[in-house]
Structures are given as structure tokens and as C-alpha cells.
Design a protein around this motif. Structure first.
Motif, PDB file in Angstrom:
ATOM      1  N   ILE A 105       0.962  -1.079   0.024  1.00  0.00           N
ATOM      2  CA  ILE A 105      -0.114   0.047  -0.146  1.00  0.00           C
ATOM      3  C   ILE A 105       0.997   1.214  -0.041  1.00  0.00           C
ATOM      4  N   ALA A 106       0.852   2.207  -0.875  1.00  0.00           N
ATOM      5  CA  ALA A 106       1.338   3.410  -1.154  1.00  0.00           C
ATOM      6  C   ALA A 106       0.485   4.490  -1.014  1.00  0.00           C
ATOM      7  N   GLY A 107       0.982   5.441  -0.268  1.00  0.00           N
ATOM      8  CA  GLY A 107       0.227   6.615  -0.221  1.00  0.00           C
ATOM      9  C   GLY A 107       1.005   7.953  -0.433  1.00  0.00           C
ATOM     10  N   VAL A 108       0.506   9.057  -0.410  1.00  0.00           N
ATOM     11  CA  VAL A 108       1.139  10.513  -0.623  1.00  0.00           C
ATOM     12  C   VAL A 108       0.739  11.525   0.679  1.00  0.00           C
ATOM     13  N   ASP A 109       1.687  12.064   1.060  1.00  0.00           N
ATOM     14  CA  ASP A 109       1.750  13.273   2.153  1.00  0.00           C
ATOM     15  C   ASP A 109       2.534  13.161   3.412  1.00  0.00           C
ATOM     16  N   GLY A 110       2.477  11.953   3.919  1.00  0.00           N
ATOM     17  CA  GLY A 110       3.353  11.842   4.997  1.00  0.00           C
ATOM     18  C   GLY A 110       2.858  12.475   6.339  1.00  0.00           C
ATOM     19  N   THR A 111       1.432  12.395   6.197  1.00  0.00           N
ATOM     20  CA  THR A 111       0.903  12.956   7.605  1.00  0.00           C
ATOM     21  C   THR A 111       1.006  12.143   8.916  1.00  0.00           C
ATOM     22  N   PRO A 112       0.802  12.661   9.937  1.00  0.00           N
ATOM     23  CA  PRO A 112       1.142  11.772  11.373  1.00  0.00           C
ATOM     24  C   PRO A 112       0.406  10.259  11.288  1.00  0.00           C
ATOM     25  N   ASP A 113      -0.792  10.227  10.862  1.00  0.00           N
ATOM     26  CA  ASP A 113      -1.582   9.082  10.718  1.00  0.00           C
ATOM     27  C   ASP A 113      -0.664   8.201   9.617  1.00  0.00           C
ATOM     28  N   GLY A 114      -0.311   8.662   8.400  1.00  0.00           N
ATOM     29  CA  GLY A 114       0.296   7.909   7.351  1.00  0.00           C
ATOM     30  C   GLY A 114       1.578   7.501   7.926  1.00  0.00           C
ATOM     31  N   LEU A 115       2.673   8.284   8.842  1.00  0.00           N
ATOM     32  CA  LEU A 115       3.780   7.983   9.318  1.00  0.00           C
ATOM     33  C   LEU A 115       3.529   6.623  10.427  1.00  0.00           C
ATOM     34  N   SER A 116       2.535   6.872  11.052  1.00  0.00           N
ATOM     35  CA  SER A 116       2.067   5.868  12.163  1.00  0.00           C
ATOM     36  C   SER A 116       1.834   4.622  11.297  1.00  0.00           C
ATOM     37  N   ALA A 117       0.974   4.589  10.147  1.00  0.00           N
ATOM     38  CA  ALA A 117       0.801   3.211   9.448  1.00  0.00           C
ATOM     39  C   ALA A 117       2.077   2.720   8.744  1.00  0.00           C
ATOM     40  N   ILE A 118       2.803   3.237   8.437  1.00  0.00           N
ATOM     41  CA  ILE A 118       3.995   2.927   7.913  1.00  0.00           C
ATOM     42  C   ILE A 118       4.842   2.207   8.944  1.00  0.00           C
ATOM     43  N   THR A 119       4.940   2.933  10.287  1.00  0.00           N
ATOM     44  CA  THR A 119       5.495   2.178  11.470  1.00  0.00           C
ATOM     45  C   THR A 119       4.943   0.939  11.937  1.00  0.00           C
ATOM     46  N   LYS A 120       3.958   0.908  11.733  1.00  0.00           N
ATOM     47  CA  LYS A 120       3.134  -0.265  12.130  1.00  0.00           C
ATOM     48  C   LYS A 120       3.020  -1.221  11.162  1.00  0.00           C
ATOM     49  N   GLY A 121       3.482  -1.231   9.921  1.00  0.00           N
ATOM     50  CA  GLY A 121       3.367  -2.182   8.752  1.00  0.00           C
ATOM     51  C   GLY A 121       1.883  -2.124   7.941  1.00  0.00           C
ATOM     52  N   ASP A 122       1.180  -1.153   8.311  1.00  0.00           N
ATOM     53  CA  ASP A 122      -0.218  -1.080   7.691  1.00  0.00           C
ATOM     54  C   ASP A 122      -0.048  -0.599   6.295  1.00  0.00           C
ATOM     55  N   MET A 123       0.976   0.417   6.317  1.00  0.00           N
ATOM     56  CA  MET A 123       1.355   0.938   4.936  1.00  0.00           C
ATOM     57  C   MET A 123       2.737   0.638   4.569  1.00  0.00           C
ATOM     58  N   THR A 124       2.888   0.578   3.143  1.00  0.00           N
ATOM     59  CA  THR A 124       4.294   0.476   2.626  1.00  0.00           C
ATOM     60  C   THR A 124       5.318   1.489   2.694  1.00  0.00           C
ATOM     61  N   VAL A 125       4.622   2.450   1.969  1.00  0.00           N
ATOM     62  CA  VAL A 125       5.670   3.752   1.445  1.00  0.00           C
ATOM     63  C   VAL A 125       4.731   4.950   1.306  1.00  0.00           C
ATOM     64  N   SER A 126       5.228   6.061   1.381  1.00  0.00           N
ATOM     65  CA  SER A 126       4.729   7.368   1.155  1.00  0.00           C
ATOM     66  C   SER A 126       5.488   8.228   0.516  1.00  0.00           C
ATOM     67  N   ALA A 127       4.896   9.211  -0.055  1.00  0.00           N
ATOM     68  CA  ALA A 127       5.807  10.444  -0.630  1.00  0.00           C
ATOM     69  C   ALA A 127       5.474  11.651   0.182  1.00  0.00           C
ATOM     70  N   PHE A 128       6.618  12.020   1.027  1.00  0.00           N
ATOM     71  CA  PHE A 128       6.187  13.385   1.920  1.00  0.00           C
ATOM     72  C   PHE A 128       6.018  14.447   1.454  1.00  0.00           C
ATOM     73  N   GLN A 129       4.845  15.155   1.536  1.00  0.00           N
ATOM     74  CA  GLN A 129       4.561  16.457   1.116  1.00  0.00           C
ATOM     75  C   GLN A 129       4.727  17.492   2.087  1.00  0.00           C
ATOM     76  N   ASP A 130       5.840  18.327   2.027  1.00  0.00           N
ATOM     77  CA  ASP A 130       5.994  19.354   3.066  1.00  0.00           C
ATOM     78  C   ASP A 130       4.894  20.618   3.457  1.00  0.00           C
ATOM     79  N   ALA A 131       4.218  20.248   4.325  1.00  0.00           N
ATOM     80  CA  ALA A 131       2.872  21.211   4.653  1.00  0.00           C
ATOM     81  C   ALA A 131       3.716  22.546   5.342  1.00  0.00           C
ATOM     82  N   LYS A 132       4.734  22.277   6.033  1.00  0.00           N
ATOM     83  CA  LYS A 132       5.282  23.516   6.548  1.00  0.00           C
ATOM     84  C   LYS A 132       6.076  24.280   5.562  1.00  0.00           C
ATOM     85  N   GLY A 133       6.625  23.677   4.604  1.00  0.00           N
ATOM     86  CA  GLY A 133       7.582  24.338   3.487  1.00  0.00           C
ATOM     87  C   GLY A 133       6.364  25.167   2.744  1.00  0.00           C
ATOM     88  N   GLN A 134       5.304  24.423   2.363  1.00  0.00           N
ATOM     89  CA  GLN A 134       4.412  25.176   1.674  1.00  0.00           C
ATOM     90  C   GLN A 134       3.759  26.378   2.213  1.00  0.00           C
TER      91      GLN A 134
END
Length: 311
Positions: A245-274
Motif C-alpha cells: 500500500i502506497a500513499g502520498v503526504d506523510g501525515t502523522p497518521d500515514g507515518l504511524s501506518a508505515i511504522t505499524k506495517g499497515d502502509m508500505t510507503v508514502s511520499a512526504f509532502q512538506d506542509a510546513k514548507g508550503q
């Protein structure tokens, strides 16, 4: 001769007491496409933090409005900002193909306009119109390349699309398909819009599973739909990690899902940078300082190996 002097002193005292001392703060109207979008919530919070980081009297006051995914409502909000004679306007567009009237209204009023997170579809923006975004094609490429390698170049995938009126959806999916062109052994089983929502992503994947469709990976245009996909797979009794499972954004929930193994990968979109880029651009243009017209904040790949670096 004493009365005018006393009046002037009194008037000055009243103006100071009423907050006139902060009148130099720039007033910037912000129309967000939707307040209830997870990533846009983080973006809005970071914009507010950036505005509050400037010194009093030389800072920025943001007025946020929720367009509630309504193009007409968003244009009305921009027109209201213009009638309030704000110093600049920031817009996160509802529909990237329907920004012409917003641009026309702001430029006619000679008010600086900044588009954030989503760039208008038109190729060339007028003077005093800036876009602070990320390259969504790159996000799609990052997630698909990682999944393609994990699949060994073979398998079936499904794609969860974002809002079809949004060029982020178009471009992220374009990036996915550009990578797929190099892997003829990977086929698209299904692609449908989950309009960025977790519950919609869960419903779509659940429907596909119920229909007996088989797939090895889910490519979602954002983390929320990816998390919804993982929930559907779990409910169906699928072993964790058996479907990538792949996502996009790297939200806190997304990061948690990757840590738990519920998601495989994501592409971090820098909210602070924008956020920083858009508020700073609005501030500079309002002060008649030079700015870059197209600011691109890069995406970064998030994997189980480096997810801790993004927390």
C-alpha cells in the motif's frame, strides 16, 4: 490653540488603545478549498504559525475561510477579501481548472495573489500571481517506483484517485503511469476516485475484494485513502504486508501506518514548507519586494527504513 493640541493627544491615546499600533500588520485573506481535509488542516495550522512568527507591527494577520469544496463560494470569498481591501490573498483552489475568475478579480484590484498546494492549470500566471506547490508527478513516480521494485516488476495494482477536479490527482496518477510504462508486467486492475477520503478508500477496496478482484498493491493519491485501503484489507482477513500500500503526504497518521506495517510507503509532502513559502510570498508581494513566481517544495520518499526521520 490649546484645544486642538488636547484633541490630538486624546485622539492619539484612543487610537493606541484601540490597537492602532498594530495597524502596520498586513492583512491577508486565505480561502482554503476545505477545512476538513487532513493534509490541508496541517497546512492551515502551519500557515497560522508562520504568520504569528513575525514581529508585531511588521507581521501578517490571516483571515481563513472555508470554501467547502464549492467553486462559486470560493470566488465569493475572494471577492469579499477584495472589498475588504486586504493586502494580499492566498488561495488553495477547489478546482484547479476554474481559477481564471479568481485571477481576474485579484489582478483587476491589483492585490497580490498566491496559490498554495494546488497550482492553477494554466501554464503561465500573470504578474503578481505566485504558486507555491510541490511536483505531484514526482510524488506518483516515487511511490510507484518503490512498489514496482518490491513487486519485482510483475503483478496487478489498483489506483485510488483523489478529487477528479484537482490537478494533483491528475499529476500523481500521471507519475504512477509514467513508471508503469517501464514495467509491462504490472497491470492496472482498477482505478476509481476516493475523493481523498479514508472511508471512501476503504469502501472502494472492500467492494473490489467482495467482487473477487485480485491485486498485489494499492497506489493511493493520498495517505487517507491508503489508510482506508489497509483497513479494508484487514477486515477482509488479508495478512499484513501481503498487499503493498502506497500513499502520498506523510501525515502523522500515514507515518504511524508505515511504522505499524499497515502502509508500505508514502511520499512526504512538506506542509510546513508550503505554508512558509505561501505566507512569505504574500508578505513580500504586499511590501513590493521581489519573489519567485513558481516555488516548488520537493517531495521525499518515506519507507519503513527512514520513517523515524519524518516524525
Amino acid at each position: 490653540m490649546k484645544t486642538p493640541i488636547r484633541f490630538t493627544a486624546l485622539a492619539l491615546s484612543m487610537m493606541l488603545a484601540s490597537g492602532f499600533a498594530t495597524a502596520a500588520d498586513l492583512k491577508v485573506g486565505v480561502s482554503m478549498s476545505a477545512f476538513d481535509d487532513t493534509f490541508l488542516t496541517y497546512l492551515r495550522e502551519d500557515m497560522d504559525k508562520q504568520a504569528k512568527s513575525y514581529p508585531k507591527g511588521d507581521g501578517v494577520q490571516l483571515q481563513f475561510e472555508d470554501a467547502r469544496a464549492d467553486v462559486v463560494k470560493q470566488l465569493s470569498q475572494v471577492e469579499n477579501f477584495i472589498s475588504q481591501n486586504v493586502d494580499a490573498i492566498i488561495v488553495n483552489p477547489v478546482d484547479t481548472a476554474s481559477t481564471a475568475n479568481i485571477i481576474k478579480a485579484a489582478t483587476a484590484a491589483k492585490i497580490p495573489l498566491v496559490f498554495v498546494n494546488r497550482r492553477p492549470d494554466q501554464k503561465d500566471l500573470p504578474k503578481d500571481v505566485v504558486a507555491v506547490t510541490s511536483d505531484d508527478v514526482e510524488a506518483g513516480k516515487l511511490q510507484m517506483q518503490y512498489i514496482a521494485e518490491k513487486l519485482g516488476g510483475k503483478g496487478k495494482i489498483v489506483i485510488l484517485l483523489g478529487d477528479l477536479a484537482n490537478n494533483s490527482t491528475t499529476n500523481r496518477t500521471k507519475g504512477v503511469k509514467e513508471v508503469l510504462a517501464k514495467y509491462p508486467g504490472i497491470k492496472i486492475e482498477q482505478e476509481q476516485t476516493g475523493i481523498w477520503l479514508r472511508d471512501k478508500g476503504m469502501t472502494l477496496v472492500n467492494d473490489w475484494l467482495t467482487q473477487g478482484r485480485e491485486f498485489n498493491a494499492v497506489l493511493a493519491n493520498n495517505d487517507e485513502m491508503a489508510i482506508g485501503a489497509s483497513m479494508a484489507l484487514k477486515s477482509a482477513g488479508k495478512e499484513k504486508g501481503s498487499v503493498l500500500i502506497a500513499g502520498v503526504d506523510g501525515t502523522p497518521d500515514g507515518l504511524s501506518a508505515i511504522t505499524k506495517g499497515d502502509m508500505t510507503v508514502s511520499a512526504f509532502q512538506d506542509a510546513k514548507g508550503q505554508a512558509v513559502g505561501s505566507v512569505e510570498a504574500a508578505r513580500k508581494m504586499a511590501k513590493h519586494e521581489p519573489v519567485e513566481q513558481n516555488v516548488v517544495i520537493p517531495f521525499q520518499l518515506i519507507t519503513p527504513d527512514n520513517v523515524k526521520d519524518f516524525k
